[in-house]
Design an enzyme around this catalytic site. Structure first.
Site, short mmCIF file in Angstrom:
data_model
loop_
_atom_site.label_atom_id
_atom_site.label_comp_id
_atom_site.label_asym_id
_atom_site.label_seq_id
_atom_site.Cartn_x
_atom_site.Cartn_y
_atom_site.Cartn_z
N HIS A 124 44.17 57.92 -16.58
CA HIS A 124 42.98 57.79 -15.74
C HIS A 124 42.20 56.52 -16.10
CE1 HIS A 124 38.59 58.68 -15.16
NE2 HIS A 124 39.02 58.94 -13.95
N GLU A 154 43.90 53.53 -14.67
CA GLU A 154 43.63 53.40 -13.23
C GLU A 154 42.31 52.67 -13.00
OE1 GLU A 154 41.22 55.74 -10.14
OE2 GLU A 154 42.53 57.10 -11.22
N HIS A 155 41.27 53.04 -13.74
CA HIS A 155 39.97 52.37 -13.62
C HIS A 155 40.09 50.88 -13.91
CE1 HIS A 155 36.53 55.44 -13.47
NE2 HIS A 155 37.63 56.11 -13.19
N GLU A 184 31.37 59.90 -16.45
CA GLU A 184 32.16 60.69 -15.52
C GLU A 184 32.60 62.01 -16.15
OE1 GLU A 184 36.35 60.25 -12.98
OE2 GLU A 184 35.40 58.46 -13.82
#
Length: 430
Positions: free
Chosen positions: A69, A72-73, A145
């Site tokens: 994840h 991906e950012h 997040e």
């Protein structure tokens, strides 16, 4: 390269496909007179893949949870400091990305300039740029997040449910990781994971819309930057997972208006992909609708007693190495709903499934498949997700057509076992 063509005589759908010398799988699905175009560029890499052996190496590599994840950012950072979203906006596209348990994907939809947008997609996904400074900055962003998810009732009821079902499998871990795990992510880790999982031989691109296959192929070929495919597969290492569930119940208190629940059964028939997995998926979806769908006796009983709200939903999640059925929603008495679910299973064990229900629901499942093809985003996303499980979406009818009532009965007996059931509840803070 020259693309092959596969056409379904049943649905009329056509796919142009092939594997580039770089190893990239290319799939182009023309949808004449559709206004929307959609492209998704994905890799077989998700949150569960934190331990692996790189092709050409012998020692395992283990990385912090949440790194897929995180990666991906960071893919949106460009070496020249430009903003990828500005490039897509210039050509009228909406771009996005997501990380799931088993894949990471980058995508866009647009009504025009498909070739320019496709070039942009190919360019930035093949242009990693990480520095110690930018990696450290991202830790704060992703940490926020993670904190947001910790307060999200729907998110927590889901992962608490997975924590009940699974003892060791990393699917029970949250996709973004934890504040602690992401603090150990470095630019070296990111490059290691990128160079392993973003090798084009581990990736595929699917384009759906009113497109010319030859022109799309030309854009893709011109956009490929590396031509060094792995000659062997990446070894993904997962811990042994026993058949029994870890726990039958989990609860938590959060700021929610009504109690949230998720309940269901762990799938112990795992370890395969391809058509066999597709057949199981169709069988499970038929069974879920027969037993717990909105036309079932079970649902009507819940509704008439005021035990559920319109948020009620049922689902089956499949992957080659894990799977589970789930029923979720809101209820002032989740434990009663759970007891009624188990009672429904006991009843069917005694009297059997209804064959007329099977015939009716099987037609409903076929209708859902057809409707998916009318939405380019749903179509493209489903196509690549199944592709990564070794499934050709156009094989659906052949597999669907061979399923009979006896298959459904056997699947029911194998899956819906009390010992494999669990309930997760998020209660309101008093």
């Amino acid at each position: 390269m020259e693309l092959k063509i596969k056409k379904s005589d049943i649905t009329g759908e056509t796919v142009y496909y092939g594997t580039h010398s770089s190893g990239l799988g290319i799939y182009i699905i023309p949808k004449k007179d559709y206004s929307q175009n959609y492209a998704i560029f994905g890799t077989r890499y998700g949150s569960v893949d934190s331990k692996f052996v790189v092709p050409g190496e012998t020692a395992p590599t283990e990385v912090p949870d949440g790194i897929a994840h995180y990666l991906e950012h960071k893919m949106f950072d460009q070496p020249d400091g430009s903003n990828v979203f500005d490039k897509f906006s210039r050509y009228g596209a909406n771009a996005n990305a997501f990380t799931s348990f088993n894949m990471t994907a980058y995508l866009f939809n647009a009504t025009a300039n498909i070739e320019e947008n496709l070039s942009t997609l190919l360019d930035y996904v093949q242009s990693p740029y990480y520095t110690p400074e930018t990696v450290q900055k991202e830790q704060g962003i992703i940490g926020q997040e993670i904190n947001m998810y910790d307060d999200n009732g729907s998110w927590k009821v889901f992962f608490n449910f997975l924590g009940c079902l699974y003892n060791n499998h990393p699917v029970k871990k949250e996709i973004a990781g934890t504040i602690e795990s992401i603090s150990h992510i470095t630019d070296d880790y990111l490059y290691k994971c990128y160079n392993t999982f973003y090798n084009l031989s581990n990736m595929a691109i699917v384009v759906v819309g009113d497109v010319n296959p030859d022109r799309i192929l030309n854009v893709i070929e011109n956009g490929i930057k590396k031509n060094e495919p792995f000659t062997e597969e990446i070894q993904k290492l997962y811990p042994d997972e026993p058949a029994k569930v870890a726990n039958h119940y989990a609860e938590q208190k959060l700021s929610v208006a009504m109690p949230l629940f998720m309940m269901g059964f762990k799938d112990t028939d795992v370890g395969y992909g391809g058509k066999k997995l597709l057949k199981k998926n169709i069988e499970m979806n038929i069974l879920l609708q027969m037993l717990f769908g909105k036309s079932s006796h079970f649902y009507r009983s819940l509704y008439e007693q005021g035990l559920i709200t319109p948020s009620y939903a049922v689902d089956y999640t499949m992957q080659p190495d894990y799977g589970f059925t789930s029923i979720e929603g809101e209820s002032n008495n989740p434990k009663q709903v759970y007891d009624m679910m188990l009672a429904e299973i006991d009843k069917v064990n005694k009297i059997g499934l209804d064959k007329d229900d099977f015939v009716r629901i099987k037609k409903v499942i076929w209708g859902r498949y057809i409707r998916t093809m009318n939405n380019v985003e749903d179509y493209g996303t489903m196509y690549i997700q199944l592709l990564f499980m070794g499934i050709d979406y156009l094989d659906y009818y052949d597999v669907y057509n061979e399923i009979n009532f006896e298959d459904i009965t056997k699947r029911f007996e194998q899956h819906f076992i009390r010992d494999n059931a669990a309930l997760s509840v998020v209660w309101p803070i008093e």
